[in-house]
Design a protein around this motif. Sequence first.
Motif, PDB file in Angstrom:
ATOM      1  N   SER A 133      -5.519  62.063  40.713  1.00 38.69           N
ATOM      2  CA  SER A 133      -5.250  62.503  42.074  1.00 38.69           C
ATOM      3  C   SER A 133      -5.488  63.999  42.188  1.00 38.69           C
ATOM      4  O   SER A 133      -5.060  64.768  41.339  1.00 38.69           O
ATOM      5  N   GLY A 134      -6.183  64.419  43.233  1.00 38.72           N
ATOM      6  CA  GLY A 134      -6.406  65.836  43.468  1.00 38.72           C
ATOM      7  C   GLY A 134      -7.214  66.507  42.382  1.00 38.72           C
ATOM      8  O   GLY A 134      -6.862  67.577  41.907  1.00 38.72           O
ATOM      9  N   ASP A 135      -8.308  65.865  41.944  1.00 37.23           N
ATOM     10  CA  ASP A 135      -9.138  66.432  40.890  1.00 37.23           C
ATOM     11  C   ASP A 135      -9.944  67.593  41.462  1.00 37.23           C
ATOM     12  O   ASP A 135     -11.113  67.459  41.796  1.00 37.23           O
ATOM     13  N   GLU A 136      -9.301  68.754  41.560  1.00 40.34           N
ATOM     14  CA  GLU A 136      -9.922  69.933  42.141  1.00 40.34           C
ATOM     15  C   GLU A 136      -9.876  71.089  41.146  1.00 40.34           C
ATOM     16  O   GLU A 136      -9.128  71.068  40.183  1.00 40.34           O
ATOM     17  N   ALA A 267       1.882  66.735  35.642  1.00 36.40           N
ATOM     18  CA  ALA A 267       1.409  66.871  34.263  1.00 36.40           C
ATOM     19  C   ALA A 267       1.206  68.314  33.809  1.00 36.40           C
ATOM     20  O   ALA A 267       1.461  68.629  32.634  1.00 36.40           O
ATOM     21  N   PRO A 268       0.739  69.245  34.666  1.00 31.65           N
ATOM     22  CA  PRO A 268       0.564  70.616  34.199  1.00 31.65           C
ATOM     23  C   PRO A 268       1.872  71.290  33.767  1.00 31.65           C
ATOM     24  O   PRO A 268       1.841  72.353  33.132  1.00 31.65           O
ATOM     25  N   SER A 338      -8.570  69.900  35.739  1.00 27.17           N
ATOM     26  CA  SER A 338      -7.756  70.333  36.867  1.00 27.17           C
ATOM     27  C   SER A 338      -7.234  69.107  37.600  1.00 27.17           C
ATOM     28  O   SER A 338      -8.004  68.242  38.024  1.00 27.17           O
ATOM     29  N   ILE A 339      -5.923  69.011  37.740  1.00 25.39           N
ATOM     30  CA  ILE A 339      -5.297  67.870  38.396  1.00 25.39           C
ATOM     31  C   ILE A 339      -5.113  68.110  39.882  1.00 25.39           C
ATOM     32  O   ILE A 339      -5.350  67.245  40.715  1.00 25.39           O
ATOM     33  N   LEU A 387      -7.216  62.853  25.692  1.00 19.55           N
ATOM     34  CA  LEU A 387      -5.855  63.265  25.995  1.00 19.55           C
ATOM     35  C   LEU A 387      -5.895  64.615  26.701  1.00 19.55           C
ATOM     36  O   LEU A 387      -6.819  65.394  26.506  1.00 19.55           O
ATOM     37  N   ALA A 388      -4.888  64.879  27.524  1.00 24.65           N
ATOM     38  CA  ALA A 388      -4.766  66.181  28.171  1.00 24.65           C
ATOM     39  C   ALA A 388      -3.355  66.708  27.961  1.00 24.65           C
ATOM     40  O   ALA A 388      -2.391  65.939  27.918  1.00 24.65           O
TER      41      ALA A 388
END
Length: 410
Positions: A133-136, A267-268, A338-339, A387-388
């Motif tokens: 979601s929101g891959d920016e 996640a960040p 980037s999420i 993995l992130a």
Amino acid sequence: MRPIRPTIATRGGRSARRRTSPVFAAVGLAAVLALTATGCGPSEQDNASGDPSAGTSQAADGKIVIPDDLKDRLKEHGVDLDKWKGGAWKDWSRDDWLREAEDYINPIIEDLWDPDRMRDAEQPDKPVDNDISGDEGVTDPTPAPVQAQPVKTPYTTSTPEAGKLFFDGPQGSMVCSATVIKDPAHPGKSNMVWTAGHCVHAGKKGGWYRNIAFVPSYNDTGKSAKELDGAPKNEKEIMPHGVWWGDWAQTSEQWIAQGGPTGGEGAPYDYAVLHVTPEKGKGDGKSLEETVGSALPVEFNAPATPEISSMTATGYPAAPPFDGQKQYQCADKPGRLSIKAGEPTMYRIGCTMTGGSSGGGWTALGQDGKPALVSNTSIGPVTAGWLAGPRLGTEAKGIYDAVSGKFANQ
């Protein structure tokens, strides 16, 4: 995209949350495990949940002794103490989550995590959404899968800082991975552990888990589940350094507010720091770091991703094709993921590890040229090819410093 969630078996757990300062939130109580996924500031710690020395204890007859203030707090939430002692919630409902940080309690229940219960807490979690979601922002090409390699045994020699985290949630017993880290307030004598926020708190739709315990060098000789099943119990092999319960923990405010099981939400900021104490009282008086013989420094100012030649992720993957009993590693040059716009870009490496590896430490060479913890496993795709992990910046350092400071004079 899914968080590389803890794997689930068949038990129950609880949680709590409190919104405090916008930077971080605190948790804790004596023999209590406070795992927060948002943050905690020094000004909030003193009001979080009392003196960490006033926790539960065990009477001569083996019964768990819970202080009256904790009993009252449990009663306020309708918690049956007999059910609590058993480690599960009978007739659990969503309303039973304890979300206020000062209400989270985690009394030590001696021998709750025996070798059989540890082995059984290995079933994989349910598949989740693979969408990002929101891959920016800055996202590098998806890395090629890197086959996870088994860590050389015994783990007490090859990876003494690594271990396994056990805890209970409403859906059952679960597992994650974790790492012993250095404590600036107690050089050479740290009792601090690093893991993922989602291994201690369910995020925006849940609360604190319970019965959180860390086992360094779990299953030291790397036996398979089949080899362990039905074999004579060898606690020295399964838990060579014993069981360590969290008596304080903190995680990011952002994880508690945003964290979710799919799409990489929160996640960040998916990290947590625990302070632990041995299950069997003070034992020989040694700290966790002294007991395992090592602890990793944490690097909060790692070089930019393009400047890092390699990162190594360590963990106990439990979802197929793995069985959760063995420790594995992946090493790869990191890329960027980037999420969501406005949030820190994450590290990403190729790796085939699955659920259960969550929370495991990522290492790279620090500014002094020695290995340092720079991230932890947070999310990955259902296909398990990469993995992130979060970049560790100001928020992460605030949590780390707050946990260290809480026990600086103890």
